[in-house]
Scaffold this motif. Structure first.
Motif, mmCIF file in Angstrom:
data_model
loop_
_atom_site.group_PDB
_atom_site.id
_atom_site.type_symbol
_atom_site.label_atom_id
_atom_site.label_comp_id
_atom_site.label_asym_id
_atom_site.label_seq_id
_atom_site.Cartn_x
_atom_site.Cartn_y
_atom_site.Cartn_z
ATOM 1 N N TYR A 82 0.793 -1.236 0.000
ATOM 2 C CA TYR A 82 0.000 0.000 0.000
ATOM 3 C C TYR A 82 0.826 1.287 0.000
ATOM 4 N N CYS A 83 2.015 1.263 0.494
ATOM 5 C CA CYS A 83 2.739 2.510 0.737
ATOM 6 C C CYS A 83 3.955 2.667 -0.172
ATOM 7 N N CYS A 86 4.573 5.145 -3.328
ATOM 8 C CA CYS A 86 4.858 6.559 -3.098
ATOM 9 C C CYS A 86 6.076 6.730 -2.189
ATOM 10 N N HIS A 87 6.086 5.996 -1.082
ATOM 11 C CA HIS A 87 7.113 6.263 -0.062
ATOM 12 C C HIS A 87 8.424 5.524 -0.306
ATOM 13 N N TYR A 101 4.094 11.728 -9.526
ATOM 14 C CA TYR A 101 3.348 12.152 -8.341
ATOM 15 C C TYR A 101 4.337 12.911 -7.460
ATOM 16 N N PRO A 104 6.715 12.340 -1.761
ATOM 17 C CA PRO A 104 6.286 12.468 -0.355
ATOM 18 C C PRO A 104 7.477 12.657 0.571
ATOM 19 N N PRO A 105 7.243 13.152 1.775
ATOM 20 C CA PRO A 105 8.353 13.304 2.727
ATOM 21 C C PRO A 105 8.882 11.939 3.151
ATOM 22 N N LEU A 107 9.776 8.926 5.476
ATOM 23 C CA LEU A 107 9.134 8.372 6.680
ATOM 24 C C LEU A 107 10.172 7.932 7.698
ATOM 25 N N LYS A 111 11.369 13.721 12.393
ATOM 26 C CA LYS A 111 9.987 14.142 12.676
ATOM 27 C C LYS A 111 9.087 12.926 12.949
ATOM 28 N N GLN A 128 -3.591 12.812 4.796
ATOM 29 C CA GLN A 128 -3.059 14.142 5.128
ATOM 30 C C GLN A 128 -2.703 14.826 3.816
ATOM 31 N N ASN A 129 -3.389 15.903 3.495
ATOM 32 C CA ASN A 129 -3.172 16.587 2.211
ATOM 33 C C ASN A 129 -3.242 15.580 1.051
ATOM 34 N N MET A 131 -1.856 12.770 0.730
ATOM 35 C CA MET A 131 -1.804 11.372 1.170
ATOM 36 C C MET A 131 -3.222 10.868 1.426
ATOM 37 N N TYR A 134 -6.338 5.485 4.493
ATOM 38 C CA TYR A 134 -6.337 4.031 4.317
ATOM 39 C C TYR A 134 -7.361 3.341 5.210
ATOM 40 N N VAL A 146 1.578 -1.687 10.381
ATOM 41 C CA VAL A 146 2.390 -0.830 9.504
ATOM 42 C C VAL A 146 3.199 0.160 10.351
HETATM 43 C C1 HEC Z 1 -0.393 8.031 -3.363
HETATM 44 C C2 HEC Z 1 0.862 8.215 -2.693
HETATM 45 C C3 HEC Z 1 0.937 7.797 -1.242
HETATM 46 C C4 HEC Z 1 0.664 6.562 -0.709
HETATM 47 C C5 HEC Z 1 0.232 5.314 -1.448
HETATM 48 C C6 HEC Z 1 0.933 6.667 0.700
HETATM 49 N N1 HEC Z 1 1.325 7.928 1.022
HETATM 50 FE FE1 HEC Z 1 1.881 8.598 2.828
HETATM 51 N N2 HEC Z 1 2.150 10.447 2.112
HETATM 52 C C7 HEC Z 1 2.019 10.810 0.789
HETATM 53 C C8 HEC Z 1 2.253 12.240 0.644
HETATM 54 C C9 HEC Z 1 2.218 13.034 -0.647
HETATM 55 C C10 HEC Z 1 2.481 12.726 1.943
HETATM 56 C C11 HEC Z 1 2.717 14.184 2.365
HETATM 57 C C12 HEC Z 1 1.375 14.748 2.775
HETATM 58 C C13 HEC Z 1 1.477 16.194 3.169
HETATM 59 O O1 HEC Z 1 1.874 17.009 2.321
HETATM 60 O O2 HEC Z 1 1.155 16.513 4.316
HETATM 61 C C14 HEC Z 1 2.421 11.571 2.831
HETATM 62 C C15 HEC Z 1 2.621 11.639 4.194
HETATM 63 C C16 HEC Z 1 2.698 10.549 5.038
HETATM 64 C C17 HEC Z 1 3.034 10.617 6.430
HETATM 65 C C18 HEC Z 1 3.349 11.895 7.217
HETATM 66 C C19 HEC Z 1 4.755 12.340 6.889
HETATM 67 C C20 HEC Z 1 5.103 13.690 7.459
HETATM 68 O O3 HEC Z 1 6.310 14.005 7.533
HETATM 69 O O4 HEC Z 1 4.187 14.440 7.822
HETATM 70 C C21 HEC Z 1 3.013 9.339 6.904
HETATM 71 C C22 HEC Z 1 3.317 8.862 8.331
HETATM 72 C C23 HEC Z 1 2.664 8.483 5.802
HETATM 73 N N3 HEC Z 1 2.480 9.254 4.683
HETATM 74 C C24 HEC Z 1 2.543 7.109 5.870
HETATM 75 C C25 HEC Z 1 2.050 6.323 4.833
HETATM 76 C C26 HEC Z 1 1.778 4.915 4.974
HETATM 77 C C27 HEC Z 1 2.057 4.094 6.209
HETATM 78 C C28 HEC Z 1 1.236 4.510 3.789
HETATM 79 C C29 HEC Z 1 0.696 3.147 3.440
HETATM 80 C C30 HEC Z 1 -0.368 2.663 4.299
HETATM 81 C C31 HEC Z 1 1.224 5.650 2.902
HETATM 82 N N4 HEC Z 1 1.719 6.730 3.570
HETATM 83 C C32 HEC Z 1 0.779 5.616 1.590
HETATM 84 C C33 HEC Z 1 1.724 9.964 -0.260
HETATM 85 C C34 HEC Z 1 1.348 8.646 -0.140
#
Ligand code: HEC
Length: 175
Positions: A82-83, A86-87, A101, A104-105, A107, A111, A128-129, A131, A134, A146
């Motif tokens: 799932y993650c 992007c990550h 795309y 993303p920041p 992980l 922070k 979040q924004n 993101m 799920y 996770v």
């Molecule tokens: C479609 C792309 C995408 C997927 C898939 C995705 N993320 Fe993200 N994620 C992002 C983006 C873009 C951000 C930054 C959001 C923002 O600007 O605040 C983010 C932010 C985050 C943050 C906060 C980071 C911060 O510094 O604030 C976390 C924690 C996170 N994701 C965890 C996950 C996890 C765990 C999964 C899988 C379950 C996941 N993400 C799936 C795109 C994605």
């Protein structure tokens, strides 16, 4: 009490379809507010998520899952389903959809290290924004797994002295 819904380990993980996640035209309707069912319509077995922000979630929620091998490996499977797109494999924000795309920041940042587990759980639950949320793809137990896996990713890049000590042949050095 949650028999039949909370522990579906055997269910197949859906194939990830990136377009479902980052089609910008969907964003306006996809906010967390739209997901909250009107009161009185909460389906049986559905526990409404009531934490207003990640600070509150971080203070009040505790990760109920043990840091067991099984949980880490479940978390890894879910992260890689799932993650990862992007990550990125190591959580550095270099997934395969980048740069199409927005990146993303990381992980494995300080922070996120300093976020309580509940705050990370909150981001996964609410999105979040850019993101996505799920909440409808991962049940709470899976989200907590996770979170544990993200801790492991962080430590794999930033091993503590203890981690080194566990490694064979470690020799203590003076600092
Ligand atoms: C479609 C792309 C995408 C997927 C898939 C995705 N993320 Fe993200 N994620 C992002 C983006 C873009 C951000 C930054 C959001 C923002 O600007 O605040 C983010 C932010 C985050 C943050 C906060 C980071 C911060 O510094 O604030 C976390 C924690 C996170 N994701 C965890 C996950 C996890 C765990 C999964 C899988 C379950 C996941 N993400 C799936 C795109 C994605």
């Amino acid at each position: 009490m949650f028999a039949g819904c909370a522990f579906q380990h055997e269910k197949p993980y859906p194939v990830f379809a990136p377009d479902m996640h980052y089609n910008p035209s969907l964003k306006a309707q996809e906010g967390p507010a739209m997901r909250t069912p009107p009161s009185g319509t909460v389906p049986r077995g559905f526990r409404p998520y009531t934490y207003p922000n990640l600070e509150a979630a971080g203070k009040e929620l505790k990760n109920p899952s043990p840091r067991s091998k099984a949980v880490f490996s479940q978390g890894k499977t879910l992260y890689n389903s799932y993650c990862i797109v992007c990550h990125g494999k190591g959580g550095e924000g270099d997934g395969s959809v980048v740069p199409k795309y927005p990146r993303p920041p990381s992980l494995i940042s300080e922070k996120i290290r300093d976020y309580p587990d509940g705050s990370i759980f909150h981001v996964i639950t609410m999105g979040q924004n850019l993101m996505p949320s799920y909440a409808d793809r991962l049940d709470p137990e899976e989200r907590w797994a996770v979170v544990h896996y993200l801790r492991a990713l962080y430590r794999s890049k930033n091993p503590s002295k203890d981690d080194f000590k566990k490694a064979e042949g470690y020799v203590e050095e003076d600092q």
